[in-house]
Design an enzyme around this catalytic site. Structure first.
Site, PDB file in Angstrom:
ATOM      1  N   HIS A 137      45.282  40.214  14.045  1.00 31.65           N
ATOM      2  CA  HIS A 137      45.687  41.289  13.448  1.00 31.65           C
ATOM      3  C   HIS A 137      45.797  40.554  12.059  1.00 31.65           C
ATOM      4  O   HIS A 137      46.359  39.450  11.718  1.00 31.65           O
ATOM      5  CB  HIS A 137      46.702  41.809  14.475  1.00 31.65           C
ATOM      6  CG  HIS A 137      46.462  42.117  15.187  1.00 31.65           C
ATOM      7  ND1 HIS A 137      46.940  43.395  15.572  1.00 31.65           N
ATOM      8  CD2 HIS A 137      46.758  41.399  16.818  1.00 31.65           C
ATOM      9  CE1 HIS A 137      46.898  43.583  17.101  1.00 31.65           C
ATOM     10  NE2 HIS A 137      46.953  42.352  17.584  1.00 31.65           N
ATOM     11  N   ASP A 146      43.780  49.099  12.137  1.00 33.61           N
ATOM     12  CA  ASP A 146      43.947  49.281  13.509  1.00 33.61           C
ATOM     13  C   ASP A 146      44.385  50.702  13.703  1.00 33.61           C
ATOM     14  O   ASP A 146      44.778  51.673  12.386  1.00 33.61           O
ATOM     15  CB  ASP A 146      45.303  48.252  13.940  1.00 33.61           C
ATOM     16  CG  ASP A 146      46.086  47.777  15.111  1.00 33.61           C
ATOM     17  OD1 ASP A 146      45.669  47.060  15.933  1.00 33.61           O
ATOM     18  OD2 ASP A 146      46.248  49.318  15.357  1.00 33.61           O
ATOM     19  N   HIS A 157      40.902  39.849  18.534  1.00 32.26           N
ATOM     20  CA  HIS A 157      40.476  40.301  17.454  1.00 32.26           C
ATOM     21  C   HIS A 157      42.306  39.378  16.562  1.00 32.26           C
ATOM     22  O   HIS A 157      42.862  39.212  17.219  1.00 32.26           O
ATOM     23  CB  HIS A 157      40.987  41.531  17.600  1.00 32.26           C
ATOM     24  CG  HIS A 157      41.856  41.959  18.457  1.00 32.26           C
ATOM     25  ND1 HIS A 157      41.363  42.071  19.484  1.00 32.26           N
ATOM     26  CD2 HIS A 157      43.612  42.138  18.698  1.00 32.26           C
ATOM     27  CE1 HIS A 157      42.785  42.247  20.815  1.00 32.26           C
ATOM     28  NE2 HIS A 157      43.700  42.499  19.996  1.00 32.26           N
TER      29      HIS A 157
HETATM   30  P1  5GP Z   1      46.314  43.362  20.911  1.00 34.84           P
HETATM   31  O1  5GP Z   1      45.903  43.329  22.433  1.00 34.84           O
HETATM   32  O2  5GP Z   1      46.183  42.535  20.360  1.00 34.84           O
HETATM   33  O3  5GP Z   1      47.690  43.277  21.884  1.00 34.84           O
HETATM   34  O4  5GP Z   1      46.266  44.559  20.701  1.00 34.84           O
HETATM   35  C1  5GP Z   1      45.628  45.588  20.532  1.00 34.84           C
HETATM   36  C2  5GP Z   1      45.520  46.039  19.146  1.00 34.84           C
HETATM   37  O5  5GP Z   1      44.820  47.308  18.554  1.00 34.84           O
HETATM   38  C3  5GP Z   1      46.954  47.448  19.007  1.00 34.84           C
HETATM   39  O6  5GP Z   1      47.083  46.314  18.306  1.00 34.84           O
HETATM   40  C4  5GP Z   1      46.103  48.532  18.679  1.00 34.84           C
HETATM   41  O7  5GP Z   1      47.076  49.307  18.449  1.00 34.84           O
HETATM   42  C5  5GP Z   1      44.357  48.766  18.914  1.00 34.84           C
HETATM   43  N1  5GP Z   1      43.135  49.149  19.029  1.00 34.84           N
HETATM   44  C6  5GP Z   1      43.503  49.763  20.667  1.00 34.84           C
HETATM   45  N2  5GP Z   1      42.659  50.329  20.763  1.00 34.84           N
HETATM   46  C7  5GP Z   1      42.325  50.739  19.841  1.00 34.84           C
HETATM   47  C8  5GP Z   1      40.769  51.536  19.111  1.00 34.84           C
HETATM   48  O8  5GP Z   1      39.916  52.061  20.007  1.00 34.84           O
HETATM   49  N3  5GP Z   1      40.839  51.635  17.552  1.00 34.84           N
HETATM   50  C9  5GP Z   1      41.669  51.225  16.883  1.00 34.84           C
HETATM   51  N4  5GP Z   1      40.776  51.135  15.104  1.00 34.84           N
HETATM   52  N5  5GP Z   1      42.423  49.993  17.050  1.00 34.84           N
HETATM   53  C10 5GP Z   1      42.621  49.748  18.370  1.00 34.84           C
END
Ligand code: 5GP
Length: 130
Positions: free
Chosen positions: A95, A29, A93
């Site tokens: 975590h 992440d 995804h």
């Molecule tokens: P959620 O959708 O579960 O709320 O969080 C999305 C997660 O994806 C976040 O923890 C954020 O830091 C991560 N994230 C968002 N964009 C990118 C990216 O371009 N690259 C990576 N490696 N992680 C990302």
């Protein structure tokens, strides 16, 4: 339009890759709660986890299990926390977060890492992936 994570799988956006197979991809992440915070995704784009077929869901969990085992070996921590949210990126995804306290699961306190730190962490986890 392709999700950010589909672009990562395609190599159009860089990522710190941990592991992949035909159907799943694991990478760090970019805005981690803690060192080693990893995302595991199905390569096939789907928005919500419970819209996956049972087979794909089981595959995602099995792949996440293997990644979590590698994380436990590579990153000193109390345990590996697991969470599925998806409010930010509409591509399933999981975590996987090496945690020591409840705060590490709260998506508030973020760990700022350099490019070199990300690379070293990703390599260490990847070495332990079986
Ligand atoms: P959620 O959708 O579960 O709320 O969080 C999305 C997660 O994806 C976040 O923890 C954020 O830091 C991560 N994230 C968002 N964009 C990118 C990216 O371009 N690259 C990576 N490696 N992680 C990302």
């Amino acid at each position: 339009m392709a999700s950010i994570f589909t672009k990562i799988v395609a190599g159009e956006i860089p990522s710190y890759k941990i592991a992949e197979d035909e159907n799943f991809y694991a990478f760090l992440d970019i805005n981690p709660n803690a060192k080693g915070h990893t995302l595991v995704i199905p390569k096939r784009e789907e928005n919500k986890i419970f819209d996956l077929s049972k087979e794909e869901y089981d595959g995602l969990m099995s792949f996440s299990y293997r990644v979590a085992k590698a994380l436990e070996k590579a990153i000193p921590c109390e345990r590996i926390g697991m969470s599925v949210i998806g409010l930010e990126v509409p591509h399933v995804h999981v975590h996987l977060i090496p945690i020591n306290t409840m705060a590490d699961m709260q998506f508030v306190k973020k760990d700022k890492l350099t490019n070199d730190e990300f690379k070293t962490i990703a390599e260490k986890i990847a070495e332990n992936f079986k």
